[in-house]
Design a protein around this motif. Structure first.
Motif, PDB file in Angstrom:
ATOM      1  N   THR A  23      74.822  58.882  54.130  1.00  0.00           N
ATOM      2  CA  THR A  23      76.067  59.372  54.725  1.00  0.00           C
ATOM      3  C   THR A  23      77.229  58.792  53.941  1.00  0.00           C
ATOM      4  O   THR A  23      77.027  58.060  52.969  1.00  0.00           O
ATOM      5  CB  THR A  23      76.144  58.972  56.224  1.00  0.00           C
ATOM      6  N   TRP A  78      82.513  61.691  55.093  1.00  0.00           N
ATOM      7  CA  TRP A  78      81.895  62.651  56.030  1.00  0.00           C
ATOM      8  C   TRP A  78      82.154  62.220  57.472  1.00  0.00           C
ATOM      9  O   TRP A  78      82.607  63.015  58.293  1.00  0.00           O
ATOM     10  CB  TRP A  78      80.369  62.758  55.797  1.00  0.00           C
ATOM     11  N   ARG A 113      84.646  64.421  59.891  1.00  0.00           N
ATOM     12  CA  ARG A 113      83.983  65.241  60.921  1.00  0.00           C
ATOM     13  C   ARG A 113      84.149  64.694  62.333  1.00  0.00           C
ATOM     14  O   ARG A 113      83.959  65.418  63.299  1.00  0.00           O
ATOM     15  CB  ARG A 113      82.472  65.333  60.653  1.00  0.00           C
ATOM     16  N   CYS A 138      78.019  61.228  79.651  1.00  0.00           N
ATOM     17  CA  CYS A 138      79.357  60.735  79.292  1.00  0.00           C
ATOM     18  C   CYS A 138      80.379  61.018  80.392  1.00  0.00           C
ATOM     19  O   CYS A 138      81.474  60.471  80.357  1.00  0.00           O
ATOM     20  CB  CYS A 138      79.824  61.362  77.987  1.00  0.00           C
ATOM     21  N   ARG A 148      70.714  60.200  60.654  1.00  0.00           N
ATOM     22  CA  ARG A 148      72.150  60.162  60.314  1.00  0.00           C
ATOM     23  C   ARG A 148      72.970  61.102  61.191  1.00  0.00           C
ATOM     24  O   ARG A 148      74.186  60.945  61.302  1.00  0.00           O
ATOM     25  CB  ARG A 148      72.355  60.498  58.842  1.00  0.00           C
ATOM     26  N   GLY A 190      74.352  68.680  68.015  1.00  0.00           N
ATOM     27  CA  GLY A 190      75.799  68.403  67.925  1.00  0.00           C
ATOM     28  C   GLY A 190      76.678  69.649  68.026  1.00  0.00           C
ATOM     29  O   GLY A 190      77.581  69.710  68.864  1.00  0.00           O
ATOM     30  N   ILE A 238      76.848  71.082  71.562  1.00  0.00           N
ATOM     31  CA  ILE A 238      77.654  70.259  72.478  1.00  0.00           C
ATOM     32  C   ILE A 238      79.147  70.422  72.149  1.00  0.00           C
ATOM     33  O   ILE A 238      79.986  70.437  73.036  1.00  0.00           O
ATOM     34  CB  ILE A 238      77.269  68.760  72.363  1.00  0.00           C
ATOM     35  N   HIS A 275      87.417  62.367  76.926  1.00  0.00           N
ATOM     36  CA  HIS A 275      86.232  61.671  76.435  1.00  0.00           C
ATOM     37  C   HIS A 275      86.270  61.644  74.912  1.00  0.00           C
ATOM     38  O   HIS A 275      86.570  62.652  74.271  1.00  0.00           O
ATOM     39  CB  HIS A 275      84.976  62.376  76.939  1.00  0.00           C
ATOM     40  N   ALA A 305      84.484  61.821  71.986  1.00  0.00           N
ATOM     41  CA  ALA A 305      83.235  62.175  71.316  1.00  0.00           C
ATOM     42  C   ALA A 305      83.493  62.642  69.895  1.00  0.00           C
ATOM     43  O   ALA A 305      82.640  62.502  69.017  1.00  0.00           O
ATOM     44  CB  ALA A 305      82.502  63.262  72.089  1.00  0.00           C
ATOM     45  N   ASN A 306      84.670  63.239  69.685  1.00  0.00           N
ATOM     46  CA  ASN A 306      84.991  63.753  68.361  1.00  0.00           C
ATOM     47  C   ASN A 306      86.496  64.001  68.316  1.00  0.00           C
ATOM     48  O   ASN A 306      87.031  64.699  69.177  1.00  0.00           O
ATOM     49  CB  ASN A 306      84.220  65.061  68.113  1.00  0.00           C
ATOM     50  N   ARG A 330      88.097  65.884  66.492  1.00  0.00           N
ATOM     51  CA  ARG A 330      88.424  67.312  66.346  1.00  0.00           C
ATOM     52  C   ARG A 330      88.476  68.006  67.711  1.00  0.00           C
ATOM     53  O   ARG A 330      89.273  68.922  67.919  1.00  0.00           O
ATOM     54  CB  ARG A 330      87.402  68.000  65.431  1.00  0.00           C
ATOM     55  N   ASN A 370      81.816  56.861  69.839  1.00  0.00           N
ATOM     56  CA  ASN A 370      81.584  57.451  71.159  1.00  0.00           C
ATOM     57  C   ASN A 370      80.799  56.454  72.016  1.00  0.00           C
ATOM     58  O   ASN A 370      79.652  56.158  71.722  1.00  0.00           O
ATOM     59  CB  ASN A 370      80.809  58.766  70.964  1.00  0.00           C
ATOM     60  N   PHE A 393      82.812  65.013  79.335  1.00  0.00           N
ATOM     61  CA  PHE A 393      81.683  65.966  79.275  1.00  0.00           C
ATOM     62  C   PHE A 393      80.522  65.238  78.624  1.00  0.00           C
ATOM     63  O   PHE A 393      80.738  64.263  77.896  1.00  0.00           O
ATOM     64  CB  PHE A 393      82.071  67.190  78.423  1.00  0.00           C
TER      65      PHE A 393
HETATM   66  O1  UT7 Z   1      79.479  62.456  74.107  1.00  0.00           O
HETATM   67  C1  UT7 Z   1      79.062  63.784  74.248  1.00  0.00           C
HETATM   68  C2  UT7 Z   1      78.010  64.140  73.308  1.00  0.00           C
HETATM   69  N1  UT7 Z   1      78.287  64.352  71.927  1.00  0.00           N
HETATM   70  C3  UT7 Z   1      79.229  65.147  71.409  1.00  0.00           C
HETATM   71  O2  UT7 Z   1      80.138  65.561  72.055  1.00  0.00           O
HETATM   72  C4  UT7 Z   1      79.098  65.530  69.991  1.00  0.00           C
HETATM   73  C5  UT7 Z   1      79.693  66.901  69.730  1.00  0.00           C
HETATM   74  N2  UT7 Z   1      79.406  67.367  68.371  1.00  0.00           N
HETATM   75  C6  UT7 Z   1      80.027  66.835  67.288  1.00  0.00           C
HETATM   76  O3  UT7 Z   1      80.871  65.965  67.410  1.00  0.00           O
HETATM   77  C7  UT7 Z   1      79.676  67.407  65.927  1.00  0.00           C
HETATM   78  O4  UT7 Z   1      78.846  68.546  66.105  1.00  0.00           O
HETATM   79  C8  UT7 Z   1      78.936  66.374  65.011  1.00  0.00           C
HETATM   80  C9  UT7 Z   1      79.930  65.324  64.556  1.00  0.00           C
HETATM   81  C10 UT7 Z   1      77.782  65.753  65.743  1.00  0.00           C
HETATM   82  C11 UT7 Z   1      78.414  67.077  63.763  1.00  0.00           C
HETATM   83  O5  UT7 Z   1      79.477  67.702  63.066  1.00  0.00           O
HETATM   84  P1  UT7 Z   1      79.321  69.217  62.574  1.00  0.00           P
HETATM   85  O6  UT7 Z   1      80.561  69.556  61.861  1.00  0.00           O
HETATM   86  O7  UT7 Z   1      78.993  70.038  63.812  1.00  0.00           O
HETATM   87  O8  UT7 Z   1      78.135  69.107  61.572  1.00  0.00           O
HETATM   88  P2  UT7 Z   1      76.682  69.784  61.580  1.00  0.00           P
HETATM   89  O9  UT7 Z   1      75.822  69.130  62.616  1.00  0.00           O
HETATM   90  O10 UT7 Z   1      76.832  71.283  61.668  1.00  0.00           O
HETATM   91  O11 UT7 Z   1      76.178  69.387  60.157  1.00  0.00           O
HETATM   92  C12 UT7 Z   1      76.853  69.808  58.961  1.00  0.00           C
HETATM   93  C13 UT7 Z   1      76.183  69.209  57.758  1.00  0.00           C
HETATM   94  C14 UT7 Z   1      74.671  69.392  57.748  1.00  0.00           C
HETATM   95  O12 UT7 Z   1      74.273  69.619  56.404  1.00  0.00           O
HETATM   96  P3  UT7 Z   1      73.944  71.103  55.888  1.00  0.00           P
HETATM   97  O13 UT7 Z   1      72.837  71.605  56.760  1.00  0.00           O
HETATM   98  O14 UT7 Z   1      75.223  71.869  56.089  1.00  0.00           O
HETATM   99  O15 UT7 Z   1      73.579  70.875  54.469  1.00  0.00           O
HETATM  100  C15 UT7 Z   1      74.141  68.056  58.198  1.00  0.00           C
HETATM  101  O16 UT7 Z   1      72.845  67.796  57.706  1.00  0.00           O
HETATM  102  O17 UT7 Z   1      76.389  67.793  57.714  1.00  0.00           O
HETATM  103  C16 UT7 Z   1      75.135  67.107  57.580  1.00  0.00           C
HETATM  104  N3  UT7 Z   1      75.227  65.823  58.250  1.00  0.00           N
HETATM  105  C17 UT7 Z   1      75.666  64.696  57.645  1.00  0.00           C
HETATM  106  N4  UT7 Z   1      76.074  64.441  56.409  1.00  0.00           N
HETATM  107  C18 UT7 Z   1      76.474  63.195  56.100  1.00  0.00           C
HETATM  108  C19 UT7 Z   1      74.924  65.533  59.556  1.00  0.00           C
HETATM  109  N5  UT7 Z   1      75.160  64.235  59.796  1.00  0.00           N
HETATM  110  C20 UT7 Z   1      75.618  63.707  58.629  1.00  0.00           C
HETATM  111  C21 UT7 Z   1      76.024  62.403  58.258  1.00  0.00           C
HETATM  112  N6  UT7 Z   1      76.454  62.189  56.994  1.00  0.00           N
HETATM  113  N7  UT7 Z   1      76.045  61.371  59.138  1.00  0.00           N
END
Ligand code: UT7
Length: 328
Positions: free
Chosen positions: A31, A35, A39, A115, A154, A220, A223, A255, A257-258, A260, A285, A315
Motif C-alpha cells: 500500500t 493511496w 481514498r 459503528c 490491505r 468497501g 458500504i 461517523h 469511516a471515510n 470522502r 475508523n 452507519f
Molecule cells: O465503518 C463503517 C464501515 N466501513 C466503511 O464505511 C467503509 C466504506 N468504504 C470505503 O471507505 C471505501 O470503499 C474503501 C476506502 C474501503 C475502498 O476505497 P475504494 O475507492 O472503494 O477502493 P476499491 O475497494 O474499489 O479498490 C480500488 C483499488 C483496487 O485495485 P484494482 O482492483 O482497481 O486494481 C484495490 O485492490 O484499490 C486497491 N486497494 C488498495 N491499494 C493500495 C485496496 N486497498 C488498497 C490499499 N492500498 N490499502
C-alpha cells in the motif's frame, strides 16, 4: 417534536499511546500513504498496546466523563457499552467495566450495533431516563479493532484504529438535551461487513483460523454507497421532524469511516468545514468510538457550547444506521 429532557452532562475519551502511520503500513502490506490518504483521509491511527484490552480504555474514558459530570461511580445506575470488540465473547464488557469502576448499583450490558452502536446506546439510555427508570446512564463507544482485523489484508487493515469515548446522560430542565432520533437496520446486508467465524454459526476451529475467517471481511464499495444514502436520508428525516434547515445546525458529527463520505454529505448540506468535525485523519475508523471522541474533542476545544444545536449520524455493520438531534 418531543420535549428535551435528557442531556450529555459529561464526556471523556481515551486513546492508546501507540501511533501507526501510513508509512508504517507501507512496510507491512502493499500500500502507500498516497493511496490511503487520498481514498480515506487517514494519516495515522492508534493501536492498543499488548496486555491492555477494551476495559482499560473504557475505564479511562468513563472516569473522565464521570468527573466532568460531577458523578461518583457508585451513583451510576446504567452502563451501556457500545462495542463489537468485547473483551470476551461472554460476559458483556459492561459488567467488567462496572467492576473496574466500582459502580455496583448499575445495571450493565453491551450493545452491538456496529459503528452505529454509540447512537443506538444513547437512545436506549435516553428512553430509560425519560421513563423515570434511571436517573443517569454512562454510555461508552469503544473499539479495539486492531485485534479483529487481518493485518495481511490491505483492503481493511489500513482503515481501522482503537479508541474509547464516554458520555454521562442525566435529566435536565430547559431546552437542552436529545430532541429526536432515528434508528434503522437492514440485515440483508450482513455479509457486506462481518466476521464469518468465531460465533455459533461457524465456531472457531483449526480450519477457520487457517482460512483467516475470524477476521473482518468488508465489501468497501458496497458500504460506501449504502453510507452516502442512509446518512443523507437520516439527516433529511431528523431535520424535517424538527422543522429545521441544514444551516440551523451548529455542528454535524458524522461517523468517521471515510473523509470522502463526510465531504460529500457536508457539501450536499452546504455546511462550512468548521461545523463538521473530522478526526479520521488522526485515528482512522474507530467504529462506535468515532462520534463520542469527536464530541469530547469539540467540548475540550471550547467549540461545542451550551445551547448549540447538533446532529450526529452513524452507519455500519448489520447493516445499521442511527442519528440524533440534540441541543447541547
Ligand atoms: O465503518 C463503517 C464501515 N466501513 C466503511 O464505511 C467503509 C466504506 N468504504 C470505503 O471507505 C471505501 O470503499 C474503501 C476506502 C474501503 C475502498 O476505497 P475504494 O475507492 O472503494 O477502493 P476499491 O475497494 O474499489 O479498490 C480500488 C483499488 C483496487 O485495485 P484494482 O482492483 O482497481 O486494481 C484495490 O485492490 O484499490 C486497491 N486497494 C488498495 N491499494 C493500495 C485496496 N486497498 C488498497 C490499499 N492500498 N490499502
Amino acid at each position: 417534536m418531543k420535549k428535551c429532557s435528557v442531556a450529555i452532562t459529561g464526556s471523556g475519551a481515551a486513546l492508546p499511546e501507540r501511533r501507526m502511520t501510513n508509512f508504517d503500513l507501507e512496510k507491512m502490506v502493499e500500500t502507500s500513504d498516497e493511496w490511503i490518504f487520498s481514498r480515506t483521509g487517514i494519516r495515522e491511527r492508534r493501536i492498543l498496546e499488548e496486555g491492555l484490552s477494551n476495559v482499560d480504555l473504557s475505564e479511562r474514558a468513563s472516569r473522565e466523563a464521570l468527573r466532568n459530570a460531577g458523578l461518583e461511580p457508585e451513583q451510576v445506575e446504567l452502563i451501556l457499552v457500545a462495542t463489537v470488540t468485547p473483551d470476551y465473547p461472554l460476559p458483556a464488557t459492561a459488567c467488567n467495566l462496572q467492576a473496574r469502576l466500582g459502580a455496583f448499583q448499575a445495571a450493565a450490558m453491551d450493545i452491538a450495533a456496529g459503528c452505529s452502536g454509540f447512537i443506538y446506546a444513547l437512545t436506549v439510555a435516553d428512553h430509560f431516563i425519560r421513563a423515570g427508570t434511571y436517573q443517569n446512564a454512562l454510555v461508552i463507544g469503544v473499539e479495539i479493532l486492531s485485534r479483529i482485523i487481518d493485518w495481511e489484508d490491505r483492503s481493511t487493515c489500513v482503515l481501522f484504529g482503537d479508541g474509547a469515548g464516554a458520555a454521562v446522560l442525566q435529566p435536565v430542565t430547559g431546552d437542552r438535551g436529545l430532541i429526536s432520533f432515528e434508528l434503522g437496520a437492514d440485515g440483508r446486508g450482513l455479509e457486506s461487513l462481518y466476521i464469518p467465524a468465531g460465533g455459533v454459526a461457524l465456531p472457531t476451529s483449526a480450519e477457520t483460523v487457517q482460512q483467516r475467517l475470524h477476521y473482518v471481511k468488508m465489501d468497501g464499495p458496497e458500504i460506501f454507497k449504502f453510507a452516502v444514502r442512509v446518512v443523507g436520508e437520516t439527516l433529511d428525516h431528523l431535520l424535517k421532524k424538527g422543522e429545521l434547515q441544514p444551516t440551523d445546525l451548529d455542528h454535524l458529527f458524522l461517523h468517521q469511516a471515510n473523509l470522502r463520505i463526510i465531504e460529500s454529505i457536508r457539501k450536499r448540506l452546504k455546511l462550512p468545514r468548521e461545523k463538521v468535525p473530522v478526526n479520521i485523519d488522526r485515528y482512522g475508523n474507530m467504529s462506535s468510538a468515532t462520534i463520542p471522541i469527536a464530541l469530547y474533542e469539540e467540548v475540550a476545544a471550547g467549540r461545542l457550547k451550551e445551547g448549540d444545536l447538533l446532529a450526529a449520524v452513524a452507519f455500519g455493520a448489520g447493516l445499521t444506521w442511527g442519528g440524533i438531534l440534540m441541543r447541547w
